[in-house]
Each structure stands twice: as structure tokens, then as C-alpha cells.
Write a protein that holds these residues in place. Structure first.
Motif, PDB file in Angstrom:
ATOM      1  N   TRP A 133     -61.194  30.633 -21.727  1.00 34.04           N
ATOM      2  CA  TRP A 133     -60.521  31.508 -20.761  1.00 34.04           C
ATOM      3  C   TRP A 133     -60.778  32.966 -21.179  1.00 34.04           C
ATOM      4  O   TRP A 133     -59.895  33.617 -21.749  1.00 34.04           O
ATOM      5  CB  TRP A 133     -59.021  31.222 -20.734  1.00 34.04           C
ATOM      6  N   PRO A 134     -61.985  33.495 -20.965  1.00 33.71           N
ATOM      7  CA  PRO A 134     -62.269  34.857 -21.414  1.00 33.71           C
ATOM      8  C   PRO A 134     -61.335  35.883 -20.779  1.00 33.71           C
ATOM      9  O   PRO A 134     -61.065  35.843 -19.576  1.00 33.71           O
ATOM     10  CB  PRO A 134     -63.722  35.085 -20.982  1.00 33.71           C
ATOM     11  N   MET A 157     -59.631  38.142 -16.164  1.00 36.47           N
ATOM     12  CA  MET A 157     -59.568  36.815 -16.771  1.00 36.47           C
ATOM     13  C   MET A 157     -60.356  35.831 -15.921  1.00 36.47           C
ATOM     14  O   MET A 157     -60.432  35.958 -14.692  1.00 36.47           O
ATOM     15  CB  MET A 157     -58.119  36.362 -16.912  1.00 36.47           C
ATOM     16  N   ASP A 158     -60.949  34.851 -16.576  1.00 42.16           N
ATOM     17  CA  ASP A 158     -61.706  33.801 -15.898  1.00 42.16           C
ATOM     18  C   ASP A 158     -61.572  32.531 -16.724  1.00 42.16           C
ATOM     19  O   ASP A 158     -60.962  32.545 -17.803  1.00 42.16           O
ATOM     20  CB  ASP A 158     -63.172  34.220 -15.767  1.00 42.16           C
ATOM     21  N   GLU A 159     -62.132  31.455 -16.225  1.00 39.07           N
ATOM     22  CA  GLU A 159     -62.129  30.225 -17.015  1.00 39.07           C
ATOM     23  C   GLU A 159     -63.456  29.518 -16.784  1.00 39.07           C
ATOM     24  O   GLU A 159     -64.003  29.538 -15.687  1.00 39.07           O
ATOM     25  CB  GLU A 159     -60.936  29.318 -16.665  1.00 39.07           C
ATOM     26  N   THR A 160     -63.995  28.941 -17.856  1.00 40.35           N
ATOM     27  CA  THR A 160     -65.294  28.293 -17.735  1.00 40.35           C
ATOM     28  C   THR A 160     -65.327  27.037 -18.601  1.00 40.35           C
ATOM     29  O   THR A 160     -64.842  27.049 -19.735  1.00 40.35           O
ATOM     30  CB  THR A 160     -66.428  29.269 -18.131  1.00 40.35           C
ATOM     31  N   PRO A 161     -65.838  25.920 -18.093  1.00 40.60           N
ATOM     32  CA  PRO A 161     -65.799  24.663 -18.847  1.00 40.60           C
ATOM     33  C   PRO A 161     -66.797  24.639 -19.994  1.00 40.60           C
ATOM     34  O   PRO A 161     -67.842  25.287 -19.958  1.00 40.60           O
ATOM     35  CB  PRO A 161     -66.151  23.609 -17.789  1.00 40.60           C
ATOM     36  N   CYS A 200     -61.792  38.518 -25.530  1.00 37.50           N
ATOM     37  CA  CYS A 200     -61.410  37.361 -26.328  1.00 37.50           C
ATOM     38  C   CYS A 200     -61.698  36.095 -25.516  1.00 37.50           C
ATOM     39  O   CYS A 200     -61.651  36.119 -24.292  1.00 37.50           O
ATOM     40  CB  CYS A 200     -59.925  37.413 -26.694  1.00 37.50           C
ATOM     41  N   PHE A 201     -61.969  35.015 -26.226  1.00 37.99           N
ATOM     42  CA  PHE A 201     -62.296  33.744 -25.578  1.00 37.99           C
ATOM     43  C   PHE A 201     -61.323  32.656 -26.041  1.00 37.99           C
ATOM     44  O   PHE A 201     -61.712  31.738 -26.762  1.00 37.99           O
ATOM     45  CB  PHE A 201     -63.733  33.332 -25.904  1.00 37.99           C
ATOM     46  N   PRO A 202     -60.043  32.759 -25.659  1.00 36.89           N
ATOM     47  CA  PRO A 202     -59.131  31.680 -26.045  1.00 36.89           C
ATOM     48  C   PRO A 202     -59.582  30.351 -25.454  1.00 36.89           C
ATOM     49  O   PRO A 202     -60.099  30.298 -24.339  1.00 36.89           O
ATOM     50  CB  PRO A 202     -57.787  32.127 -25.469  1.00 36.89           C
ATOM     51  N   PHE A 203     -59.387  29.286 -26.218  1.00 40.17           N
ATOM     52  CA  PHE A 203     -59.782  27.944 -25.791  1.00 40.17           C
ATOM     53  C   PHE A 203     -58.539  27.139 -25.447  1.00 40.17           C
ATOM     54  O   PHE A 203     -57.503  27.239 -26.110  1.00 40.17           O
ATOM     55  CB  PHE A 203     -60.551  27.240 -26.916  1.00 40.17           C
ATOM     56  N   HIS A 204     -58.646  26.330 -24.398  1.00 39.69           N
ATOM     57  CA  HIS A 204     -57.563  25.412 -24.028  1.00 39.69           C
ATOM     58  C   HIS A 204     -58.210  24.115 -23.558  1.00 39.69           C
ATOM     59  O   HIS A 204     -59.248  24.150 -22.891  1.00 39.69           O
ATOM     60  CB  HIS A 204     -56.712  26.025 -22.912  1.00 39.69           C
ATOM     61  N   PRO A 205     -57.624  22.966 -23.888  1.00 36.25           N
ATOM     62  CA  PRO A 205     -58.281  21.698 -23.539  1.00 36.25           C
ATOM     63  C   PRO A 205     -58.281  21.362 -22.053  1.00 36.25           C
ATOM     64  O   PRO A 205     -58.886  20.364 -21.655  1.00 36.25           O
ATOM     65  CB  PRO A 205     -57.494  20.660 -24.348  1.00 36.25           C
ATOM     66  N   SER A 206     -57.614  22.160 -21.223  1.00 36.70           N
ATOM     67  CA  SER A 206     -57.596  21.853 -19.795  1.00 36.70           C
ATOM     68  C   SER A 206     -57.604  23.149 -18.984  1.00 36.70           C
ATOM     69  O   SER A 206     -57.568  24.252 -19.530  1.00 36.70           O
ATOM     70  CB  SER A 206     -56.352  21.035 -19.428  1.00 36.70           C
ATOM     71  N   ARG A 207     -57.635  22.979 -17.647  1.00 34.81           N
ATOM     72  CA  ARG A 207     -57.590  24.118 -16.721  1.00 34.81           C
ATOM     73  C   ARG A 207     -56.159  24.327 -16.215  1.00 34.81           C
ATOM     74  O   ARG A 207     -55.931  24.902 -15.152  1.00 34.81           O
ATOM     75  CB  ARG A 207     -58.536  23.849 -15.549  1.00 34.81           C
TER      76      ARG A 207
END
Length: 209
Positions: A47-48, A26-30, A57-64
Motif C-alpha cells: 500500500w504505497p 495512496m494506492d495498493e498493488t498485489p 513508504c510501502f506498508p505491506f498487508h496480507p489483504s486488500r
């Protein structure tokens, strides 16, 4: 919108498959998504999540927010492994769920790459040592090794390199003259603090480097 509704069940099935697997990354990218005012856009995050069967999968979230790690992955089996960078949210999730937290060598390598301009000789030395580990992984792929054979190959060839690398890291951090603000100092500290996670791949053939 109609296309999204048709694709949603595929996405849900892939995410369920990833969650059910033992090893996941898992990772996160803006990403800029949505307006925050005239001529401005909000920063959100993909958040791939990558699974054992090459699902992604590339779930999206409005923040980190760290809370999203739990929301995306849910509860895990006790033998699960999560491979990530050094963001503290993943470590907290691993401790909460009891899974093994593996650390990514590509993220470890990045710090030394970014230190090349400030400390070209020492940073290049670190990169050469890490390069040897990736060469061993390439050989494993070429020989199509898996399971115990893959683990034995890593223990025989990669483990001595990993041990020499961390001995070298300790020696560099003990040297005089490296400022705490130096990119090399930060890369060295990043690696040493995450040694346990960076060594997980040596004994678990299911975990990528």
C-alpha cells in the motif's frame, strides 16, 4: 533481520512525516508473498503512501481490506487531502475522517487507454483532452509556479479543459449504441462518478494532478 532492524526507525520516521503532512497519495498493488501450498504463493498487497516531501513508504498487508487504510494513515487533520484511485475503501475513509478526497487523473486516463481497441476514435479523443491537462502541469513545473500563481494558472488554463471534458463525457453517455459492458462506457462512467474528486487539484495548488 539485522538490516531490517536498522532500517525500521527510518521507515517509521518517514511514515510519521507522511501522516503529519497535509497532502498524501495512496494506492495498493498485489504481490506474491508467502506460501499458500505446494508450488503456490499467497497474494498480499503493498500500500504505497507518498508524502509532500517526496517521502514514500510501502506498508505491506496480507489483504486488500479497507480496514488497512485507517490502520496505515491513522487520524488526519481536517484540512488533509488524500489522493487515490477509485477504490471505495478510500472514499469511506475520507468520509469517516472528514478529509478531502482527491481523485487521480492517471487512473481516470487508464480506462480510456484500455478502451482504445474497442472504441479507437472516442477513446483517443478522451486521451487527447487529458493530455492537454498534463501539458499544463508540465508548463507549471517549467515555470516553477507554486501557491497562488500555480492555482491561478490551473484555473485559467486547466479548468476550461476539465469543464469541456466532462461536458464531452456527458454527451457520450447520452449517445445511443454504447453498451454498458463497453470499456469506453465504463471509462466514461468512472470519470463522471468521480468528477468532484478529479477537480480538487484545480483549486488546491498542493494537490498533484
Amino acid at each position: 533481520q539485522r538490516s531490517i532492524r536498522l532500517l525500521a526507525p527510518i521507515y517509521d520516521a518517514q511514515l510519521a512525516s507522511i501522516r503529519a503532512g497535509r497532502v498524501k497519495a495512496m494506492d495498493e498493488t498485489p504481490i506474491k508473498a508467502g506460501r499458500s501450498g505446494h508450488g503456490k504463493m499467497r497474494t498480499g498487497y503493498f500500500w504505497p503512501i507518498y508524502g509532500e516531501l517526496d517521502e514514500v513508504c510501502f506498508p505491506f498487508h496480507p489483504s486488500r481490506s479497507a480496514d488497512f487504510v485507517s490502520a496505515a494513515l491513522g487520524l488526519q487533520r481536517k484540512d488533509s487531502v488524500l489522493l487515490t484511485d477509485g477504490y471505495a475503501a478510500y472514499e469511506r475513509y475520507a468520509k469517516k475522517t472528514g478529509l478531502t478526497h482527491a481523485q487521480c487523473w492517471a487512473h481516470c486516463r487508464r480506462g480510456f487507454f484500455e478502451a482504445l481497441q474497442a472504441e479507437p476514435t472516442l477513446a483517443a479523443e478522451a486521451l487527447e483532452q487529458i493530455k492537454l491537462l498534463y501539458a499544463i502541469e508540465e508548463q507549471i513545473r517549467q515555470d516553477n509556479l507554486s501557491g497562488e500563481a500555480k492555482q491561478l494558472h490551473r484555473l485559467t488554463h486547466a479548468k476550461p479543459i476539465v469543464e469541456r471534458f466532462f461536458d464531452w463525457v456527458d454527451r457520450q453517455l447520452q449517445r445511443q449504441g454504447l453498451l454498458p459492458s463497453s470499456p469506453l462506457t465504463q471509462a466514461l462512467a468512472y470519470a463522471r462518478e468521480r468528477r468532484m474528486g478529479l477537480e480538487v487539484f484545480l483549486t488546491d495548488p498542493g494537490v498533484p494532478i
